[in-house]
Design a protein around this motif. Structure first.
Motif, PDB file in Angstrom:
ATOM      1  N   SER A 156       0.861  -1.194   0.000  1.00 15.36           N
ATOM      2  CA  SER A 156       0.000   0.000   0.000  1.00 15.36           C
ATOM      3  C   SER A 156       0.889   1.233   0.000  1.00 15.36           C
ATOM      4  CB  SER A 156      -0.900   0.004   1.231  1.00 15.36           C
ATOM      5  OG  SER A 156      -0.143   0.351   2.361  1.00 15.36           O
ATOM      6  N   ASN A 175       4.883   3.276  -8.629  1.00 11.44           N
ATOM      7  CA  ASN A 175       4.415   4.650  -8.898  1.00 11.44           C
ATOM      8  C   ASN A 175       4.706   5.611  -7.735  1.00 11.44           C
ATOM      9  OD1 ASN A 175       2.281   2.895  -7.794  1.00 11.44           O
ATOM     10  ND2 ASN A 175       0.892   4.613  -7.995  1.00 11.44           N
ATOM     11  N   GLY A 224      -1.075   8.388   2.725  1.00 16.08           N
ATOM     12  CA  GLY A 224       0.347   8.098   2.533  1.00 16.08           C
ATOM     13  C   GLY A 224       0.848   8.477   1.155  1.00 16.08           C
ATOM     14  N   THR A 225       0.120   9.339   0.458  1.00 17.74           N
ATOM     15  CA  THR A 225       0.528   9.729  -0.895  1.00 17.74           C
ATOM     16  C   THR A 225       0.828  11.226  -0.970  1.00 17.74           C
ATOM     17  OG1 THR A 225      -1.769  10.170  -1.511  1.00 17.74           O
ATOM     18  CG2 THR A 225      -0.922   7.966  -1.979  1.00 17.74           C
ATOM     19  N   PHE A 265     -12.262  12.319  -7.373  1.00 20.09           N
ATOM     20  CA  PHE A 265     -11.192  11.368  -7.065  1.00 20.09           C
ATOM     21  C   PHE A 265      -9.897  12.013  -7.550  1.00 20.09           C
ATOM     22  CE2 PHE A 265      -9.217   7.125  -8.626  1.00 20.09           C
ATOM     23  CZ  PHE A 265      -8.385   7.075  -7.509  1.00 20.09           C
ATOM     24  N   ASP A 268      -2.331  10.785  -9.218  1.00 21.47           N
ATOM     25  CA  ASP A 268      -1.553  11.064 -10.431  1.00 21.47           C
ATOM     26  C   ASP A 268      -2.427  10.731 -11.651  1.00 21.47           C
ATOM     27  OD1 ASP A 268       0.361  11.319  -8.489  1.00 21.47           O
ATOM     28  OD2 ASP A 268       1.465   9.513  -9.034  1.00 21.47           O
TER      29      ASP A 268
HETATM   30  N1  LIG Z   1       2.737   9.045  -6.784  1.00 21.66           N
HETATM   31  C1  LIG Z   1       2.069   9.299  -5.556  1.00 21.66           C
HETATM   32  C2  LIG Z   1       0.769   8.505  -5.429  1.00 21.66           C
HETATM   33  C3  LIG Z   1       1.033   7.026  -5.352  1.00 21.66           C
HETATM   34  C4  LIG Z   1      -0.182   6.148  -5.020  1.00 21.66           C
HETATM   35  O1  LIG Z   1      -0.045   5.229  -4.196  1.00 21.66           O
HETATM   36  N2  LIG Z   1      -1.329   6.361  -5.633  1.00 21.66           N
HETATM   37  C5  LIG Z   1      -2.462   5.516  -5.395  1.00 21.66           C
HETATM   38  C6  LIG Z   1      -3.591   6.147  -6.165  1.00 21.66           C
HETATM   39  S1  LIG Z   1      -5.017   5.226  -6.327  1.00 21.66           S
HETATM   40  C7  LIG Z   1      -2.150   4.119  -5.911  1.00 21.66           C
HETATM   41  O2  LIG Z   1      -1.460   3.960  -6.865  1.00 21.66           O
HETATM   42  N3  LIG Z   1      -2.615   3.090  -5.294  1.00 21.66           N
HETATM   43  C8  LIG Z   1      -2.368   1.780  -5.763  1.00 21.66           C
HETATM   44  C9  LIG Z   1      -2.279   0.807  -4.636  1.00 21.66           C
HETATM   45  O3  LIG Z   1      -2.403   1.197  -3.461  1.00 21.66           O
HETATM   46  O4  LIG Z   1      -2.038  -0.344  -4.922  1.00 21.66           O
HETATM   47  C10 LIG Z   1       2.987   8.994  -4.388  1.00 21.66           C
HETATM   48  O5  LIG Z   1       4.095   8.502  -4.604  1.00 21.66           O
HETATM   49  O6  LIG Z   1       2.608   9.264  -3.238  1.00 21.66           O
END
Ligand SMILES: N[C@@H](CCC(=O)N[C@@H](CS)C(=O)NCC(=O)O)C(=O)O
Length: 410
Positions: A156, A175, A224-225, A265, A268
């Protein structure tokens, strides 16, 4: 609302961030929030975590210093401190040997997101696929000559950094935005695999055309983002009120948005496109034109292991250089016969660059053959021909008007 100017951001095919800034200073009528209810943010996501070894050693040094000034320091205490030094020294040595550990283990431990189509997602057979996944496969091809020798750990947003520190993963390819505090606290970013930016998605039925019309909206996001932090900045900077509804996982966030628990919502933009695929009626939703932040996404490795840091960096650079030189998975065998010096160095026909990295001569050949060059990986997973359909935008090579640029192999 003022009419938007039509400058298009090459990142996403929507309006450019710099233009948004220009608009702000260009006399847009600001909404004034009366008694804006704002959540206070304590720091960076996942902040307050661990100290690195260097910091621990500094602490230890100051402890030693104080100890010396104390009269009657016992033998026991001296032994304890010696032991502590030994533990610190050996953990520093362990963290400096990731390449060896990966080779000995015969597999790479890769941290990814929990399910983000196009970036990291298990397919019907449980095989991980996606852009972030392919980066780890490229790394495994370079180090182990087998792109399939990767164990993926879904993480997460909030919990993604700790496993790197504990050695549960060798690399985080999830990401993750490169920021100053993450660079200082959590590890070294090995480059930018994807230049992104944060955006907003809303229901078309809301008839909202711009993020600047979102005053008073409730916004779903993930804890946490950087998204959480940018959201706060954007609404504050524009004097708008909002209510944040934050969740621990992407699925919870998307479900909440779909169930109407929030109006908007945010994350990125690449992830908005990805998550949109999960919505029952994707066409009922629209990504607004504003890009409110810079989100350079890239792989992260532990501090204190320069050799591994180099291997991860040059895996990305090999993929970019291969694209630049026109070497792909389809023509790599033919390219080995090329007399172009840059191609010969990339493919190990000349020089000992692989050996310098602690790998073998054909390290890049293996990456290209088994996984592809940067462009092939982009197109396959997130590009216009994929389900996500994202245009290459700023992620085009510098030779093609983008900002992707790799240092030379020589
Ligand atoms: N790039 C941003 C956002 C990263 C992030 O976790 N975004 C969520 C947006 S939905 C995500 O990708 N979630 C996917 C997951 O938790 O598996 C960061 O590094 O904080």
């Amino acid at each position: 609302m003022t009419a938007r100017s039509a400058t298009v951001n090459p990142l996403t095919g929507v309006r450019d961030r710099s233009q948004i800034r220009a608009d702000h200073s260009g006399g847009r009528r600001m909404r004034v929030a009366s008694g804006a209810r704002r959540r206070r943010y304590a720091g960076v996501p996942g902040d307050g975590g661990f100290k690195n070894i260097f910091q621990s050693q500094k602490t230890l040094r100051s402890t030693l210093h104080k100890d010396r000034s104390m009269k009657g320091c016992s033998m026991q205490r001296a032994l304890f401190l010696l032991g502590a030094i030994f533990v610190l020294a050996s953990s520093a040595a362990a963290s400096a040997q990731t390449l060896k550990a990966v080779k000995d283990r015969g597999s790479l431990l890769c941290g990814v997101s929990q399910g983000l189509p196009g970036f990291s997602n298990p397919d019907d057979k449980g095989n991980w696929t996606g852009f972030d996944v392919d980066f780890c496969r490229a790394l495994a091809a370079a180090v182990l000559n087998d792109a399939t020798k990767v164990k993926f750990t879904p993480l997460s947003a909030k919990d993604r950094f700790e496993p790197l520190k504990t050695g549960d993963i060798d690399v985080l390819s999830r990401n993750t935005t490169w920021t100053l505090s993450r660079d200082v606290s959590f590890g070294n970013f090995a480059g930018v695999t994807y230049y992104d930016g944060q955006g907003f998605m809303v229901r078309k039925a809301l008839k909202v055309n711009s993020a600047l019309e979102l005053n008073g909206a409730s916004v779903c996001t993930q804890t946490g983002t950087t998204s959480e932090l940018n959201l706060a900045d954007y609404f504050r900077a524009n004097n708008m009120k909002y209510e944040v509804v934050a969740f621990g996982t992407a699925d919870e966030t998307v479900k909440a948005y779909e169930a109407g628990r929030c109006d908007v919502f945010t994350t990125d933009v690449s992830q908005l496109y990805s998550e949109k695929l999960k919505l029952a009626n994707a066409n009922d939703h629209v990504v607004l034109p504003e890009i409110i932040s810079k989100e350079p996404l890239g792989p992260l490795v532990r501090h204190g292991d320069d050799q591994w840091f180099d291997v991860v960096k040059w895996t990305l650079f090999a993929m970019l250089n291969a694209e630049e030189l026109g070497v792909s998975s389809k023509n790599v065998d033919e390219a080995m016969k090329s007399n172009q010096p840059e191609i010969r160095r990339l493919l190990g026909v000349e020089g000992n660059f692989g050996e310098q990295l602690g790998l073998t001569k054909d390290w890049a050949v293996r990456i290209i053959k088994q996984v592809g060059n940067y462009g092939e990986v982009f197109d396959r997973n997130v590009g216009p021909g994929s389900k996500l359909g994202i245009s290459r935008g700023v992620n085009r090579l510098w030779t093609k008007g983008g900002i992707q640029y790799a240092p030379p192999i020589r």
